[in-house]
Design an enzyme around this catalytic site. Structure first.
Site, short mmCIF file in Angstrom:
data_model
loop_
_atom_site.label_atom_id
_atom_site.label_comp_id
_atom_site.label_asym_id
_atom_site.label_seq_id
_atom_site.Cartn_x
_atom_site.Cartn_y
_atom_site.Cartn_z
N GLY A 1 8.81 -4.16 -3.61
CA GLY A 1 9.31 -2.79 -3.66
C GLY A 1 10.56 -2.58 -2.83
O GLY A 1 10.93 -1.44 -2.54
N ASP B 1 6.41 2.53 -2.83
CA ASP B 1 7.40 1.67 -3.49
C ASP B 1 6.75 0.50 -4.23
O ASP B 1 6.95 0.32 -5.43
CB ASP B 1 8.43 1.16 -2.48
CG ASP B 1 9.23 2.28 -1.84
OD1 ASP B 1 9.52 3.26 -2.54
OD2 ASP B 1 9.55 2.18 -0.64
N SER B 2 5.98 -0.31 -3.50
CA SER B 2 5.37 -1.47 -4.13
C SER B 2 4.29 -1.06 -5.13
O SER B 2 4.06 -1.76 -6.13
CB SER B 2 4.79 -2.42 -3.08
OG SER B 2 3.85 -1.77 -2.25
N LEU C 1 -1.17 -8.34 2.09
CA LEU C 1 -1.36 -9.17 3.28
C LEU C 1 -1.97 -8.36 4.41
O LEU C 1 -1.49 -7.27 4.72
CB LEU C 1 -0.02 -9.74 3.75
CG LEU C 1 0.78 -10.55 2.73
CD1 LEU C 1 2.04 -11.09 3.37
CD2 LEU C 1 -0.06 -11.68 2.17
N CYS D 1 9.65 -11.32 9.30
CA CYS D 1 8.46 -11.20 8.46
C CYS D 1 8.79 -11.52 7.02
O CYS D 1 8.06 -12.25 6.34
CB CYS D 1 7.88 -9.79 8.58
SG CYS D 1 6.37 -9.54 7.62
N CYS E 1 5.51 -2.38 12.20
CA CYS E 1 4.08 -2.18 11.92
C CYS E 1 3.18 -2.40 13.13
O CYS E 1 2.16 -1.73 13.27
CB CYS E 1 3.64 -3.08 10.77
SG CYS E 1 3.80 -4.85 11.06
N GLY F 1 0.81 -1.21 0.00
CA GLY F 1 0.00 0.00 0.00
C GLY F 1 0.84 1.26 0.00
O GLY F 1 0.31 2.37 -0.13
#
Length: 381
Positions: free
Chosen positions: A144, A32-33, A52, A120, A217, A29
Protein backbone atom coordinates in the site's frame (compact mmCIF):
# COMPACT_ATOMS: atom_id res chain seq x y z
CA UNK A 1 -8.90 -17.81 -28.17
CA UNK A 2 -8.41 -14.59 -30.09
CA UNK A 3 -5.02 -12.93 -30.58
CA UNK A 4 -6.23 -9.95 -28.50
CA UNK A 5 -6.98 -12.25 -25.58
CA UNK A 6 -3.60 -14.00 -25.87
CA UNK A 7 -1.49 -10.86 -25.69
CA UNK A 8 -3.57 -8.87 -23.20
CA UNK A 9 -1.44 -7.70 -20.28
CA UNK A 10 -3.24 -7.34 -16.97
CA UNK A 11 -2.97 -4.36 -14.61
CA UNK A 12 -0.02 -5.94 -12.79
CA UNK A 13 1.93 -6.38 -16.03
CA UNK A 14 1.48 -10.09 -16.69
CA UNK A 15 0.33 -11.56 -19.99
CA UNK A 16 -2.18 -13.95 -18.46
CA UNK A 17 -5.64 -13.78 -16.88
CA UNK A 18 -6.02 -12.18 -13.45
CA UNK A 19 -7.32 -15.47 -12.04
CA UNK A 20 -4.00 -17.13 -12.95
CA UNK A 21 -1.89 -14.31 -11.47
CA UNK A 22 -1.06 -14.89 -7.81
CA UNK A 23 -0.24 -11.78 -5.79
CA UNK A 24 0.80 -11.65 -2.16
CA UNK A 25 -0.39 -8.42 -0.51
CA UNK A 26 1.59 -7.13 2.47
CA UNK A 27 -1.25 -6.12 4.81
CA UNK A 28 -0.49 -3.86 7.78
CA UNK A 29 -4.14 -3.62 8.81
CA UNK A 30 -4.40 -0.01 7.69
CA UNK A 31 -6.67 1.41 5.02
CA UNK A 32 -4.00 1.58 2.28
CA UNK A 33 -2.93 -2.07 2.16
CA UNK A 34 -6.50 -3.18 2.83
CA UNK A 35 -7.69 -1.29 -0.26
CA UNK A 36 -4.88 -2.83 -2.34
CA UNK A 37 -5.93 -6.35 -1.32
CA UNK A 38 -9.65 -5.69 -1.83
CA UNK A 39 -9.08 -3.96 -5.18
CA UNK A 40 -6.95 -6.79 -6.57
CA UNK A 41 -9.40 -9.41 -5.32
CA UNK A 42 -12.30 -7.50 -6.92
CA UNK A 43 -10.35 -7.41 -10.19
CA UNK A 44 -10.13 -11.21 -10.12
CA UNK A 45 -6.55 -11.82 -9.00
CA UNK A 46 -5.50 -14.82 -6.90
CA UNK A 47 -4.83 -12.81 -3.72
CA UNK A 48 -3.07 -13.99 -0.56
CA UNK A 49 -2.86 -11.55 2.36
CA UNK A 50 0.14 -11.65 4.70
CA UNK A 51 0.49 -9.64 7.92
CA UNK A 52 3.68 -9.47 9.97
CA UNK A 53 3.73 -9.53 13.75
CA UNK A 54 6.78 -7.36 14.36
CA UNK A 55 6.94 -7.08 18.13
CA UNK A 56 5.36 -8.36 21.33
CA UNK A 57 1.97 -6.66 21.35
CA UNK A 58 1.67 -6.93 25.11
CA UNK A 59 4.96 -5.17 25.73
CA UNK A 60 5.38 -1.57 26.75
CA UNK A 61 7.01 -0.84 23.39
CA UNK A 62 3.75 -1.35 21.54
CA UNK A 63 1.34 1.53 21.22
CA UNK A 64 -2.21 2.02 20.11
CA UNK A 65 -2.49 3.50 16.63
CA UNK A 66 0.87 2.22 15.36
CA UNK A 67 1.17 -0.15 12.45
CA UNK A 68 1.54 -3.90 13.01
CA UNK A 69 -0.10 -3.77 16.45
CA UNK A 70 -2.58 -6.41 17.67
CA UNK A 71 -5.69 -4.58 16.51
CA UNK A 72 -4.15 -4.20 13.04
CA UNK A 73 -3.67 -7.96 12.67
CA UNK A 74 -7.35 -8.35 13.56
CA UNK A 75 -8.34 -5.67 11.02
CA UNK A 76 -6.30 -7.30 8.25
CA UNK A 77 -7.81 -10.71 8.97
CA UNK A 78 -11.31 -9.21 8.90
CA UNK A 79 -10.70 -7.61 5.48
CA UNK A 80 -9.54 -10.97 4.14
CA UNK A 81 -12.68 -12.66 5.48
CA UNK A 82 -14.94 -9.96 4.03
CA UNK A 83 -13.32 -10.16 0.58
CA UNK A 84 -12.86 -13.94 0.57
CA UNK A 85 -9.12 -14.55 0.23
CA UNK A 86 -6.65 -16.45 2.47
CA UNK A 87 -4.70 -14.52 5.11
CA UNK A 88 -1.61 -15.50 7.08
CA UNK A 89 0.10 -13.92 10.10
CA UNK A 90 3.85 -14.44 10.24
CA UNK A 91 5.83 -14.01 13.47
CA UNK A 92 8.77 -11.82 12.47
CA UNK A 93 9.39 -10.52 15.97
CA UNK A 94 12.95 -11.83 16.28
CA UNK A 95 13.91 -10.74 12.76
CA UNK A 96 12.48 -7.27 13.38
CA UNK A 97 14.28 -6.87 16.70
CA UNK A 98 17.62 -7.95 15.29
CA UNK A 99 17.40 -6.16 11.93
CA UNK A 100 15.65 -2.93 12.97
CA UNK A 101 15.20 -2.23 16.69
CA UNK A 102 18.72 -3.14 17.84
CA UNK A 103 20.34 -0.97 15.17
CA UNK A 104 17.94 1.86 16.00
CA UNK A 105 19.13 1.78 19.61
CA UNK A 106 22.82 1.56 18.70
CA UNK A 107 22.52 4.40 16.15
CA UNK A 108 20.84 6.66 18.68
CA UNK A 109 23.51 5.89 21.25
CA UNK A 110 26.10 6.81 18.63
CA UNK A 111 24.61 10.29 18.23
CA UNK A 112 22.80 9.55 14.96
CA UNK A 113 19.14 10.11 14.08
CA UNK A 114 18.08 6.80 12.51
CA UNK A 115 15.10 6.09 10.24
CA UNK A 116 13.96 2.58 11.23
CA UNK A 117 11.05 2.54 8.75
CA UNK A 118 13.58 2.41 5.88
CA UNK A 119 15.47 -0.46 7.50
CA UNK A 120 12.18 -2.29 8.04
CA UNK A 121 11.30 -2.04 4.35
CA UNK A 122 14.85 -2.98 3.35
CA UNK A 123 15.58 -5.82 5.77
CA UNK A 124 12.18 -7.26 6.62
CA UNK A 125 9.33 -6.44 4.23
CA UNK A 126 11.27 -6.39 0.96
CA UNK A 127 13.67 -9.17 1.97
CA UNK A 128 12.18 -11.89 4.18
CA UNK A 129 8.53 -11.20 3.34
CA UNK A 130 9.35 -10.97 -0.36
CA UNK A 131 11.12 -14.34 -0.13
CA UNK A 132 8.01 -15.77 1.57
CA UNK A 133 5.87 -14.46 -1.29
CA UNK A 134 8.08 -16.32 -3.76
CA UNK A 135 7.79 -19.46 -1.63
CA UNK A 136 4.02 -19.13 -2.03
CA UNK A 137 4.51 -19.20 -5.84
CA UNK A 138 3.37 -15.60 -6.18
CA UNK A 139 3.94 -13.74 -9.43
CA UNK A 140 4.46 -10.52 -7.50
CA UNK A 141 4.02 -8.80 -4.13
CA UNK A 142 1.85 -5.70 -3.74
CA UNK A 143 1.97 -3.10 -0.97
CA UNK A 144 0.00 0.00 0.00
CA UNK A 145 2.96 2.36 -0.37
CA UNK A 146 2.45 5.62 -2.22
CA UNK A 147 5.11 5.30 -4.88
CA UNK A 148 5.08 4.36 -8.58
CA UNK A 149 6.87 1.68 -10.58
CA UNK A 150 7.24 1.99 -14.33
CA UNK A 151 8.86 -0.36 -16.84
CA UNK A 152 11.67 1.59 -18.50
CA UNK A 153 13.99 0.72 -21.38
CA UNK A 154 16.62 -0.67 -18.98
CA UNK A 155 14.18 -2.32 -16.55
CA UNK A 156 11.72 -1.26 -13.83
CA UNK A 157 12.06 2.31 -12.54
CA UNK A 158 11.01 3.82 -9.21
CA UNK A 159 9.03 7.08 -9.41
CA UNK A 160 7.44 9.42 -6.91
CA UNK A 161 3.73 9.08 -6.13
CA UNK A 162 1.24 11.18 -8.06
CA UNK A 163 0.20 12.79 -4.74
CA UNK A 164 3.26 14.71 -3.52
CA UNK A 165 1.77 14.95 -0.03
CA UNK A 166 1.59 11.15 0.26
CA UNK A 167 4.82 10.28 -1.57
CA UNK A 168 6.87 7.67 0.34
CA UNK A 169 9.90 7.53 -1.96
CA UNK A 170 12.26 8.73 0.80
CA UNK A 171 11.48 5.55 2.75
CA UNK A 172 11.88 3.22 -0.24
CA UNK A 173 15.14 4.42 -1.81
CA UNK A 174 16.96 1.20 -0.82
CA UNK A 175 14.64 -0.99 -2.91
CA UNK A 176 16.94 -2.92 -5.25
CA UNK A 177 16.31 -3.46 -8.97
CA UNK A 178 15.73 -7.18 -8.30
CA UNK A 179 13.12 -6.38 -5.62
CA UNK A 180 11.52 -3.77 -7.86
CA UNK A 181 10.97 -6.40 -10.55
CA UNK A 182 8.78 -8.36 -8.11
CA UNK A 183 6.99 -5.46 -6.38
CA UNK A 184 3.82 -3.62 -7.35
CA UNK A 185 2.35 -0.41 -5.86
CA UNK A 186 -1.31 -0.11 -6.95
CA UNK A 187 -1.98 3.17 -5.06
CA UNK A 188 0.92 5.23 -6.40
CA UNK A 189 -1.12 6.80 -9.19
CA UNK A 190 -3.93 8.11 -6.93
CA UNK A 191 -4.12 11.89 -6.58
CA UNK A 192 -5.33 12.09 -2.97
CA UNK A 193 -5.79 9.97 0.15
CA UNK A 194 -9.53 10.68 -0.15
CA UNK A 195 -9.58 8.46 -3.26
CA UNK A 196 -8.19 5.58 -1.21
CA UNK A 197 -10.79 6.00 1.52
CA UNK A 198 -13.53 6.27 -1.11
CA UNK A 199 -12.41 2.93 -2.52
CA UNK A 200 -12.44 1.42 0.99
CA UNK A 201 -16.05 2.56 1.42
CA UNK A 202 -16.92 1.25 -2.05
CA UNK A 203 -15.56 -2.17 -1.05
CA UNK A 204 -17.46 -1.98 2.27
CA UNK A 205 -14.30 -2.14 4.40
CA UNK A 206 -14.68 -1.23 8.07
CA UNK A 207 -11.16 0.29 8.06
CA UNK A 208 -12.30 3.04 5.63
CA UNK A 209 -12.10 5.74 8.31
CA UNK A 210 -9.26 4.25 10.35
CA UNK A 211 -6.63 6.94 11.18
CA UNK A 212 -3.18 6.71 9.60
CA UNK A 213 -0.32 5.57 11.82
CA UNK A 214 2.06 8.45 12.45
CA UNK A 215 4.85 7.41 14.77
CA UNK A 216 7.43 4.66 14.49
CA UNK A 217 5.55 1.49 15.41
CA UNK A 218 7.67 0.54 18.43
CA UNK A 219 8.11 4.09 19.80
CA UNK A 220 5.24 5.13 22.11
CA UNK A 221 4.14 8.73 21.51
CA UNK A 222 7.42 9.64 19.81
CA UNK A 223 9.40 9.15 23.03
CA UNK A 224 12.61 7.83 21.48
CA UNK A 225 14.68 8.30 24.61
CA UNK A 226 12.25 6.23 26.66
CA UNK A 227 12.56 3.32 24.24
CA UNK A 228 16.37 3.55 24.19
CA UNK A 229 16.52 3.49 27.98
CA UNK A 230 14.29 0.42 27.97
CA UNK A 231 16.48 -1.34 25.36
CA UNK A 232 19.81 -0.14 26.76
CA UNK A 233 19.51 0.38 30.54
CA UNK A 234 21.91 3.05 31.77
CA UNK A 235 22.24 4.61 28.32
CA UNK A 236 21.13 8.06 29.48
CA UNK A 237 24.33 9.17 31.19
CA UNK A 238 24.49 12.86 32.16
CA UNK A 239 27.00 15.29 30.68
CA UNK A 240 27.67 18.88 29.74
CA UNK A 241 25.92 21.23 27.33
CA UNK A 242 28.80 23.11 25.70
CA UNK A 243 28.83 26.10 23.38
CA UNK A 244 30.82 25.64 20.18
CA UNK A 245 33.27 28.24 21.52
CA UNK A 246 34.02 26.01 24.50
CA UNK A 247 31.86 27.58 27.21
CA UNK A 248 30.00 25.16 29.47
CA UNK A 249 26.39 26.32 29.54
CA UNK A 250 24.71 23.62 31.58
CA UNK A 251 24.10 19.93 32.20
CA UNK A 252 21.96 17.34 30.45
CA UNK A 253 20.48 13.96 31.44
CA UNK A 254 21.74 12.05 28.41
CA UNK A 255 22.78 12.70 24.81
CA UNK A 256 19.93 10.44 23.67
CA UNK A 257 17.45 13.20 24.60
CA UNK A 258 18.83 15.52 21.85
CA UNK A 259 18.91 15.65 18.05
CA UNK A 260 20.85 17.77 15.55
CA UNK A 261 19.01 21.03 14.85
CA UNK A 262 17.02 20.97 18.09
CA UNK A 263 16.28 24.39 19.59
CA UNK A 264 13.59 23.90 22.21
CA UNK A 265 13.99 22.13 25.53
CA UNK A 266 17.74 22.56 25.79
CA UNK A 267 17.59 23.63 29.43
CA UNK A 268 19.91 26.62 29.00
CA UNK A 269 17.59 29.60 29.38
CA UNK A 270 18.64 33.19 29.97
CA UNK A 271 20.72 33.56 26.79
CA UNK A 272 20.00 36.44 24.43
CA UNK A 273 20.55 34.60 21.11
CA UNK A 274 18.82 31.34 20.16
CA UNK A 275 21.07 28.29 20.16
CA UNK A 276 20.70 24.97 18.36
CA UNK A 277 22.21 21.54 18.79
CA UNK A 278 24.98 21.43 16.20
CA UNK A 279 26.82 18.26 17.28
CA UNK A 280 26.45 15.31 19.62
CA UNK A 281 29.71 13.93 21.03
CA UNK A 282 28.88 10.55 22.50
CA UNK A 283 32.46 9.84 23.65
CA UNK A 284 32.67 12.93 25.88
CA UNK A 285 28.88 12.90 26.47
CA UNK A 286 28.71 16.53 25.31
CA UNK A 287 25.79 18.25 23.61
CA UNK A 288 27.38 21.00 21.53
CA UNK A 289 25.24 24.04 20.74
CA UNK A 290 25.76 27.08 18.57
CA UNK A 291 24.08 29.71 16.37
CA UNK A 292 21.80 28.66 13.52
CA UNK A 293 24.39 29.34 10.83
CA UNK A 294 26.53 26.51 12.23
CA UNK A 295 23.86 24.05 11.10
CA UNK A 296 24.39 24.91 7.44
CA UNK A 297 26.00 21.99 5.57
CA UNK A 298 27.16 21.91 1.97
CA UNK A 299 29.16 18.65 1.77
CA UNK A 300 27.64 15.34 2.88
CA UNK A 301 29.43 11.97 3.04
CA UNK A 302 27.08 9.16 2.00
CA UNK A 303 27.59 5.38 2.13
CA UNK A 304 25.63 2.13 1.64
CA UNK A 305 24.39 3.58 -1.64
CA UNK A 306 21.66 1.76 -3.55
CA UNK A 307 21.86 3.00 -7.13
CA UNK A 308 18.81 2.80 -9.41
CA UNK A 309 20.21 4.55 -12.48
CA UNK A 310 20.47 2.86 -15.87
CA UNK A 311 24.24 3.36 -16.17
CA UNK A 312 26.62 2.11 -13.42
CA UNK A 313 27.09 4.58 -10.56
CA UNK A 314 30.85 4.84 -11.09
CA UNK A 315 30.56 5.27 -14.87
CA UNK A 316 30.57 9.06 -14.40
CA UNK A 317 32.79 11.32 -12.33
CA UNK A 318 29.73 13.17 -11.07
CA UNK A 319 25.95 13.10 -11.29
CA UNK A 320 23.84 16.26 -11.32
CA UNK A 321 20.69 15.29 -9.45
CA UNK A 322 18.45 16.56 -6.65
CA UNK A 323 18.63 15.13 -3.15
CA UNK A 324 16.46 14.94 -0.04
CA UNK A 325 18.22 14.84 3.34
CA UNK A 326 15.00 14.68 5.41
CA UNK A 327 11.67 13.10 4.54
CA UNK A 328 9.81 16.38 5.14
CA UNK A 329 11.99 18.55 2.90
CA UNK A 330 11.80 19.12 -0.85
CA UNK A 331 14.62 17.84 -3.10
CA UNK A 332 17.50 20.30 -3.57
CA UNK A 333 20.01 20.50 -6.42
CA UNK A 334 23.28 18.68 -5.79
CA UNK A 335 26.37 17.19 -7.38
CA UNK A 336 27.03 13.57 -6.43
CA UNK A 337 30.63 12.39 -6.80
CA UNK A 338 31.08 8.61 -6.57
CA UNK A 339 33.97 7.34 -4.45
CA UNK A 340 33.06 3.69 -4.98
CA UNK A 341 29.95 1.78 -6.02
CA UNK A 342 28.48 2.33 -2.55
CA UNK A 343 30.08 5.59 -1.36
CA UNK A 344 29.92 9.19 -2.53
CA UNK A 345 30.41 12.80 -1.57
CA UNK A 346 27.29 14.90 -2.08
CA UNK A 347 27.75 18.64 -2.62
CA UNK A 348 24.63 20.73 -2.12
CA UNK A 349 24.38 23.80 -4.36
CA UNK A 350 22.50 25.52 -1.53
CA UNK A 351 23.52 24.63 2.06
CA UNK A 352 20.98 22.68 4.15
CA UNK A 353 20.47 23.02 7.89
CA UNK A 354 20.27 20.16 10.34
CA UNK A 355 21.84 17.44 8.18
CA UNK A 356 22.22 14.53 10.58
CA UNK A 357 24.12 11.22 10.53
CA UNK A 358 21.69 8.33 10.40
CA UNK A 359 19.29 10.06 8.02
CA UNK A 360 18.97 9.06 4.38
CA UNK A 361 20.15 11.09 1.41
CA UNK A 362 17.83 10.17 -1.47
CA UNK A 363 18.62 10.92 -5.12
CA UNK A 364 15.99 12.29 -7.53
CA UNK A 365 15.99 13.22 -11.20
CA UNK A 366 15.88 17.05 -11.40
CA UNK A 367 13.48 17.04 -14.36
CA UNK A 368 11.19 14.05 -13.74
CA UNK A 369 9.57 11.98 -10.99
CA UNK A 370 12.22 9.26 -11.11
CA UNK A 371 14.19 8.15 -8.04
CA UNK A 372 17.83 7.19 -8.56
CA UNK A 373 18.32 5.52 -5.18
CA UNK A 374 20.28 7.01 -2.33
CA UNK A 375 22.40 6.22 0.72
CA UNK A 376 22.98 6.89 4.39
CA UNK A 377 24.50 10.06 5.79
CA UNK A 378 27.46 9.47 8.09
CA UNK A 379 30.02 11.57 9.94
CA UNK A 380 32.85 11.03 7.48
CA UNK A 381 35.10 9.48 10.12
Amino acid sequence: MSLDTEIRVNSLGFAKPESETRVVVAMSGGVDSSVVAAKLKREGYDVIGVTLQLYDHGAALAKKGACCAGVDIHDARRVAEEMGFPHYVLDYENIFREAVIEEFADSYLGGATPVPCIRCNERVKFKDLLATAKDLDADCMATGHYIQRFDGDAGPELHRAADANRDQSYFLFSTTPEQLSFLRFPLGHLKTKDETRALAREFGLEVADKPDSQDICFVPDGNYAGVIEKLRPGAAEPGEIVHADGRVLGRHDGVIHYTIGQRRGLGIGGLSDPLYVVRLDTETRQVVVGPKEMLATRTIPVREINWLGDAPFTSQGEWHLSVKVRSTRPPREAVIRPISETEAEVELLTPEEGVSPGQACVFYAPDSSRIFGGGWIHTGH
